[in-house]
Design a protein around this motif. Sequence first.
Motif, PDB file in Angstrom:
ATOM      1  N   ARG A   1      13.351   5.520   4.151  1.00 40.37           N
ATOM      2  CA  ARG A   1      13.349   6.658   5.066  1.00 40.37           C
ATOM      3  C   ARG A   1      13.509   7.960   4.298  1.00 40.37           C
ATOM      4  NH1 ARG A   1      17.980   4.118   8.736  1.00 40.37           N
ATOM      5  NH2 ARG A   1      18.489   3.354   6.669  1.00 40.37           N
ATOM      6  N   GLY A   2      13.180   9.074   4.945  1.00 38.95           N
ATOM      7  CA  GLY A   2      13.379  10.384   4.341  1.00 38.95           C
ATOM      8  C   GLY A   2      12.169  10.837   3.540  1.00 38.95           C
ATOM      9  N   ASP A   3      12.361  11.873   2.755  1.00 40.64           N
ATOM     10  CA  ASP A   3      11.278  12.429   1.946  1.00 40.64           C
ATOM     11  C   ASP A   3      10.747  11.380   0.970  1.00 40.64           C
ATOM     12  OD1 ASP A   3      11.748  14.919   3.160  1.00 40.64           O
ATOM     13  OD2 ASP A   3      13.217  15.486   1.635  1.00 40.64           O
ATOM     14  N   ASP A   4       9.423  11.255   0.876  1.00 39.92           N
ATOM     15  CA  ASP A   4       8.822  10.260  -0.016  1.00 39.92           C
ATOM     16  C   ASP A   4       9.127  10.566  -1.483  1.00 39.92           C
ATOM     17  OD1 ASP A   4       7.718   8.937   2.133  1.00 39.92           O
ATOM     18  OD2 ASP A   4       5.714   9.777   1.876  1.00 39.92           O
ATOM     19  N   LEU A   5       8.974  11.821  -1.855  1.00 37.25           N
ATOM     20  CA  LEU A   5       9.132  12.231  -3.248  1.00 37.25           C
ATOM     21  C   LEU A   5      10.067  13.422  -3.328  1.00 37.25           C
ATOM     22  CD1 LEU A   5       5.322  12.261  -4.194  1.00 37.25           C
ATOM     23  CD2 LEU A   5       6.931  10.395  -4.588  1.00 37.25           C
ATOM     24  N   VAL A   6      11.113  13.291  -4.128  1.00 37.10           N
ATOM     25  CA  VAL A   6      11.996  14.421  -4.416  1.00 37.10           C
ATOM     26  C   VAL A   6      12.122  14.514  -5.921  1.00 37.10           C
ATOM     27  CG1 VAL A   6      14.290  15.404  -4.164  1.00 37.10           C
ATOM     28  CG2 VAL A   6      13.262  14.183  -2.251  1.00 37.10           C
ATOM     29  N   GLY A   7      11.672  15.639  -6.465  1.00 42.90           N
ATOM     30  CA  GLY A   7      11.724  15.841  -7.904  1.00 42.90           C
ATOM     31  C   GLY A   7      12.614  17.010  -8.257  1.00 42.90           C
ATOM     32  N   VAL A   8      13.130  16.988  -9.465  1.00 39.58           N
ATOM     33  CA  VAL A   8      14.016  18.052  -9.928  1.00 39.58           C
ATOM     34  C   VAL A   8      13.682  18.373 -11.374  1.00 39.58           C
ATOM     35  CG1 VAL A   8      15.787  16.324 -10.480  1.00 39.58           C
ATOM     36  CG2 VAL A   8      16.438  18.734 -10.266  1.00 39.58           C
TER      37      VAL A   8
ATOM     38  N   SER B   1       0.827  -1.203   0.000  1.00 42.64           N
ATOM     39  CA  SER B   1       0.000   0.000   0.000  1.00 42.64           C
ATOM     40  C   SER B   1       0.866   1.259   0.000  1.00 42.64           C
ATOM     41  CB  SER B   1      -0.927  -0.007   1.220  1.00 42.64           C
ATOM     42  OG  SER B   1      -1.669   1.193   1.297  1.00 42.64           O
ATOM     43  N   GLY B   2       1.829   1.303   0.928  1.00 42.72           N
ATOM     44  CA  GLY B   2       2.706   2.468   1.003  1.00 42.72           C
ATOM     45  C   GLY B   2       3.530   2.660  -0.250  1.00 42.72           C
ATOM     46  N   ASP B   3       4.070   1.557  -0.776  1.00 41.80           N
ATOM     47  CA  ASP B   3       4.885   1.650  -1.993  1.00 41.80           C
ATOM     48  C   ASP B   3       4.069   2.129  -3.181  1.00 41.80           C
ATOM     49  OD1 ASP B   3       7.007   0.738  -0.534  1.00 41.80           O
ATOM     50  OD2 ASP B   3       7.352  -1.078  -1.717  1.00 41.80           O
ATOM     51  N   LEU B   4       2.853   1.581  -3.343  1.00 38.06           N
ATOM     52  CA  LEU B   4       2.062   1.964  -4.507  1.00 38.06           C
ATOM     53  C   LEU B   4       1.609   3.417  -4.420  1.00 38.06           C
ATOM     54  CD1 LEU B   4       0.992   0.978  -7.186  1.00 38.06           C
ATOM     55  CD2 LEU B   4      -1.113   0.251  -6.035  1.00 38.06           C
ATOM     56  N   GLY B   5       1.314   3.886  -3.217  1.00 39.23           N
ATOM     57  CA  GLY B   5       0.996   5.302  -3.057  1.00 39.23           C
ATOM     58  C   GLY B   5       2.154   6.179  -3.493  1.00 39.23           C
ATOM     59  N   GLU B   6       3.367   5.769  -3.129  1.00 39.86           N
ATOM     60  CA  GLU B   6       4.553   6.532  -3.529  1.00 39.86           C
ATOM     61  C   GLU B   6       4.786   6.444  -5.031  1.00 39.86           C
ATOM     62  OE1 GLU B   6       9.306   6.219  -2.606  1.00 39.86           O
ATOM     63  OE2 GLU B   6       7.928   6.121  -0.894  1.00 39.86           O
ATOM     64  N   ILE B   7       4.578   5.262  -5.610  1.00 39.74           N
ATOM     65  CA  ILE B   7       4.777   5.086  -7.047  1.00 39.74           C
ATOM     66  C   ILE B   7       3.811   5.953  -7.843  1.00 39.74           C
ATOM     67  CG2 ILE B   7       4.488   3.434  -8.939  1.00 39.74           C
ATOM     68  CD1 ILE B   7       5.588   1.280  -6.966  1.00 39.74           C
TER      69      ILE B   7
ATOM     70  N   LEU C   1      10.930  19.605  -6.122  1.00 40.54           N
ATOM     71  CA  LEU C   1       9.680  19.131  -5.543  1.00 40.54           C
ATOM     72  C   LEU C   1       9.989  18.358  -4.275  1.00 40.54           C
ATOM     73  CD1 LEU C   1       6.503  18.513  -6.081  1.00 40.54           C
ATOM     74  CD2 LEU C   1       7.367  16.244  -6.684  1.00 40.54           C
ATOM     75  N   LYS C   2       9.249  18.658  -3.217  1.00 42.58           N
ATOM     76  CA  LYS C   2       9.297  17.866  -1.988  1.00 42.58           C
ATOM     77  C   LYS C   2       7.891  17.325  -1.760  1.00 42.58           C
ATOM     78  CE  LYS C   2      10.227  17.974   2.980  1.00 42.58           C
ATOM     79  NZ  LYS C   2      10.880  18.694   4.086  1.00 42.58           N
ATOM     80  N   GLY C   3       7.749  16.003  -1.713  1.00 50.39           N
ATOM     81  CA  GLY C   3       6.420  15.428  -1.599  1.00 50.39           C
ATOM     82  C   GLY C   3       6.301  14.377  -0.525  1.00 50.39           C
ATOM     83  N   GLU C   4       5.101  14.257   0.005  1.00 49.22           N
ATOM     84  CA  GLU C   4       4.728  13.185   0.911  1.00 49.22           C
ATOM     85  C   GLU C   4       3.562  12.431   0.288  1.00 49.22           C
ATOM     86  OE1 GLU C   4       5.744  11.958   4.136  1.00 49.22           O
ATOM     87  OE2 GLU C   4       7.546  12.975   3.424  1.00 49.22           O
ATOM     88  N   ALA C   5       3.668  11.110   0.218  1.00 47.86           N
ATOM     89  CA  ALA C   5       2.617  10.273  -0.356  1.00 47.86           C
ATOM     90  C   ALA C   5       2.048   9.373   0.738  1.00 47.86           C
ATOM     91  CB  ALA C   5       3.162   9.427  -1.499  1.00 47.86           C
ATOM     92  N   LYS C   6       0.742   9.407   0.903  1.00 46.06           N
ATOM     93  CA  LYS C   6       0.076   8.611   1.926  1.00 46.06           C
ATOM     94  C   LYS C   6      -0.993   7.728   1.283  1.00 46.06           C
ATOM     95  CE  LYS C   6       2.294  10.496   5.385  1.00 46.06           C
ATOM     96  NZ  LYS C   6       3.295   9.707   6.150  1.00 46.06           N
TER      97      LYS C   6
END
Length: 231
Positions: A92-99, A57-63, A110-115
């Motif tokens: 661990r750390g920020d869920d999503l980091v984009g550039v 669940s956690g992984d797919l939310g992040e994906i 981008l700094k993101g949190e996925a739940k």
Amino acid sequence: MVAPPATIGSGVGWAASQIPNQYTDPDRVATILAKLGKPKAAKYLKGKLPTSKRTRSGDLGEIIGAQYATLELGFRVVERLRWKDHREMSMRGDDLVGVRASTNGTLELLKGEAKSRVRLGTATVTDADDALKRDRGRPSPHALSFVADRLHGLGEHTLAELIDDAQLISGISQRQVVQLLFTFTGNDPRALLRANTTAYRGRVKRLAVGLQVSEHQAFIAKVYSKAIADA
């Protein structure tokens, strides 16, 4: 974003197609495929995928959150699940980091949190809010170094060097950052997300996006089952 029932089947197919590249390097799979054949390549991929419902669940939310950041916002998000210590552990750390590079060639982040939750509640949104506020609302230095290292390794040196220059020379201002609070839920997240963005007083721009799939757990199970079957 609410997934109509008629779209669930295509949604499962799309999400399952994203799974292999998120957990494995395509070149690595290609090498195993060429040397050992399809069954062994499939066994390798299956061994990378989590089996517990919570981790999936956690992984797919992040994906899905990473794909939203890539396809809708135009950020390059590194497939960080390839570097998990164990398939059942969360990163661990920020869920999503984009550039991405702006039109004038400067760095945007981008700094993101996925739940991912069957039922999103206030506590989960509060946890995401707290995480987004850390490091003055910017991606953590460790997360940025991780992304830069991965991009260099993938040959994407231009973006990686923008991160290096920002971390080691020019610094990163809050104006260069966009935050993304992304939720993947079975229930309607709008009231909680609107309450968060209304109350938010930070100086970093924040976007809140909710994807609602009513049969949340069944959807996740079907995605991973299809990814394994397709392999």
